[in-house]
Motif scaffolding. Structure first.
Motif, PDB file in Angstrom:
ATOM      1  N   PRO A 105     -18.511  56.080 -19.265  1.00  0.00           N
ATOM      2  CA  PRO A 105     -18.622  56.826 -18.000  1.00  0.00           C
ATOM      3  C   PRO A 105     -20.011  56.778 -17.388  1.00  0.00           C
ATOM      4  O   PRO A 105     -20.160  56.967 -16.174  1.00  0.00           O
ATOM      5  CB  PRO A 105     -18.253  58.254 -18.413  1.00  0.00           C
ATOM      6  N   LYS A 108     -20.077  53.414 -15.660  1.00  0.00           N
ATOM      7  CA  LYS A 108     -18.786  53.195 -14.987  1.00  0.00           C
ATOM      8  C   LYS A 108     -18.244  51.785 -15.241  1.00  0.00           C
ATOM      9  O   LYS A 108     -17.962  51.007 -14.324  1.00  0.00           O
ATOM     10  CB  LYS A 108     -18.891  53.472 -13.487  1.00  0.00           C
ATOM     11  N   GLY A 129     -12.185  60.664 -15.017  1.00  0.00           N
ATOM     12  CA  GLY A 129     -11.946  60.548 -13.582  1.00  0.00           C
ATOM     13  C   GLY A 129     -12.260  59.165 -13.059  1.00  0.00           C
ATOM     14  O   GLY A 129     -12.707  58.999 -11.927  1.00  0.00           O
ATOM     15  N   LEU A 130     -11.991  58.134 -13.885  1.00  0.00           N
ATOM     16  CA  LEU A 130     -12.297  56.758 -13.508  1.00  0.00           C
ATOM     17  C   LEU A 130     -11.020  55.912 -13.479  1.00  0.00           C
ATOM     18  O   LEU A 130     -10.049  56.192 -14.175  1.00  0.00           O
ATOM     19  CB  LEU A 130     -13.297  56.140 -14.493  1.00  0.00           C
ATOM     20  N   HIS A 210     -14.258  53.003 -11.009  1.00  0.00           N
ATOM     21  CA  HIS A 210     -14.542  53.772  -9.803  1.00  0.00           C
ATOM     22  C   HIS A 210     -14.089  55.222  -9.985  1.00  0.00           C
ATOM     23  O   HIS A 210     -13.148  55.493 -10.729  1.00  0.00           O
ATOM     24  CB  HIS A 210     -13.819  53.154  -8.606  1.00  0.00           C
ATOM     25  N   GLN A 211     -14.747  56.104  -9.277  1.00  0.00           N
ATOM     26  CA  GLN A 211     -14.371  57.517  -9.337  1.00  0.00           C
ATOM     27  C   GLN A 211     -13.069  57.712  -8.566  1.00  0.00           C
ATOM     28  O   GLN A 211     -13.026  57.567  -7.340  1.00  0.00           O
ATOM     29  CB  GLN A 211     -15.479  58.373  -8.724  1.00  0.00           C
TER      30      GLN A 211
END
Length: 459
Positions: A105, A108, A129-130, A210-211
């Motif tokens: 994380p 990323k 949250g990725l 990516h978020q």
């Protein structure tokens, strides 16, 4: 002098001692189960299936195939609609046991082994949250999807799966293990991003993440077929001016007998708008409101939804081992003539579970420079998928004929094909999945890394 059969028996016994995973032969009790793939229409009988537990197993399997003079196919454990992941009388390198997932994380990124499905990947990545652009059915394999390009819900915002590939590990035909990226073996790295399988055995992928989520705004809107013209016209106009976060798939099919669909609608022709807004769910409701604006006869199931659930929404309609035969066309524009052809075949479809997909592309995937990787036809605006499915083998001929006729009638408007969505890997189809320069480059790279054509390839 030893007989050929005796020599092969010795080689096969030797292979079993070298493989940490499993080696499966035609006389093993679970052979018929292990040779099955997701597409029930495919019925091939390989000589050997090697379920690899790691890279060394892959190396040993390649060396064994070369010693026996047989071809290799690679199976990652996903769908394999065309059947190219299983080979008649050859050796199957099955990577479905290789399930490692490492999400970082902080920077990323994520490293994923080739036996992972998108449902498994999303489950781990969404802890942070990725996400990265992935398959819309959770049982889709990460490997095959990425190697063929990879169009998903996030592609209009973040590009294709292969556009987000930072590096990969691959075992080549000569048994070398290469870590490839834009600086190392860059021609091979260019080729595996959209060029499909057949260049080696990719054992792991490193993705840019990516978020996304964990909540997005999406789901389904279902309209009755009588509103077909209105819906297509609305979606066309809406998508041409929508932000990149919006991803909508227009699905022409028959309403399945699911609890959330009114009984009076079940079994009738419908138009389903699937997808949503891949950003802040608070913005999604207002941005997507125009596609909910036609009439009162509709089922509206769009709202805040976990991204991982959206990714698995079509699972129930795509079970394993039923018959699948798919065709695809890219169109520059969705004009009146192809719409009329699609309408004609939609109303005369022989199977209630078959779907025709109309997908507007554009956004980020069209902005990546064409020379960046092997994927072709980024300038196409529409992706038309003919997803034929049926359960009874007796209905195979009528469904094959329907699919082929629809595809042939759309051909004059086609600017190419998406290789992941084609049930036939004919030379002409594969060539038209790329431009002439890219196809020649892929052939050149294939000859360089696999000069004796050990791996089953689509080119």
């Amino acid at each position: 002098m030893e007989s050929k059969e005796h020599e092969e028996d010795k080689l096969n016994k030797d292979l079993k001692t070298k493989i940490k995973g499993r080696v499966i032969f035609p006389n093993d009790l679970d052979y018929d189960q292990e040779r099955k793939i997701w597409n029930g229409m495919i019925d091939k009988k390989p000589a050997i299936i090697v379920k690899c537990s790691g890279v060394q197993d892959v190396i040993n399997a390649i060396e064994h195939a070369k010693s026996r003079g047989i071809k290799i196919s690679v199976r990652s454990g996903g769908h394999g609609v065309s059947g190219s992941s299983i080979i008649e009388s050859g050796l199957v390198i099955d990577l479905s046991l290789m399930k490692g997932i490492w999400v970082n994380p902080k920077d990323k990124t994520a490293i994923v082994q080739s036996g992972v499905t998108w449902g498994e990947f999303d489950r781990e990545a969404q802890v942070f949250g990725l996400a990265t652009p992935g398959g819309r059915i959770s049982t889709t394999g990460v490997a095959g999807f990425t190697l063929g390009g990879g169009i998903g819900w996030l592609s209009r915002k973040y590009g294709l799966a292969c556009d987000n590939l930072l590096s990969a590990q691959i075992v080549t035909a000569d048994g070398q293990v290469l870590n490839i990226d834009k600086e190392n073996e860059k021609d091979l790295f260019w080729a595996i991003r959209g060029g499909g399988s057949g260049l080696g055995v990719v054992t792991s992928f490193q993705f840019k993440m990516h978020q996304v989520g964990p909540m997005v705004y999406g789901g389904l809107i279902i309209y009755p077929a009588k509103l077909l013209d209105n819906v297509i016209d609305l979606v066309k106009k809406y998508m041409e001016r929508s932000p990149q976060e919006v991803s909508i798939l227009t699905v022409l099919s028959t309403a399945p007998p699911l609890p959330f669909i009114p009984k009076e609608m079940q079994g009738s022709k419908v138009i389903m708008l699937a997808g949503g807004f891949m950003g802040d769910p608070k913005e999604g409701e207002e941005i997507l409101s125009p596609i909910k604006s036609i009439g009162e006869q509709k089922v509206d199931m769009m709202g805040p939804i976990p991204y991982a659930v959206l990714q698995s929404l079509p699972d129930a309609l795509n079970p394993p081992h039923i018959n699948n035969y798919w065709k695809n066309h890219y169109l520059k524009d969705l004009k009146a003539e192809p719409i009329e052809i699609i309408r004609k075949y939609y109303y005369n479809c022989p199977s209630p579970i078959t779907e025709i997909h109309l997908e507007y592309l554009g956004g980020a995937l069209s902005k990546v420079p064409d020379e960046e990787n092997a994927f072709g036809h980024r300038n196409a605006n529409w992706n038309i998928n003919i997803v034929s499915k049926w359960k009874d083998p007796k209905e195979t001929e009528i469904n094959l004929n329907w699919t082929r006729r629809l595809s042939e009638e759309l051909s004059p408007f086609s600017v190419g094909h998406y290789i992941n969505y084609n049930g036939d890997s004919t030379e002409d189809m594969v060539k038209s999945s790329y431009n002439e320069i890219k196809y020649k480059q892929l052939v050149k790279i294939k000859k360089n890394y696999d000069p004796y054509n050990i791996f089953v390839a689509k080119f």
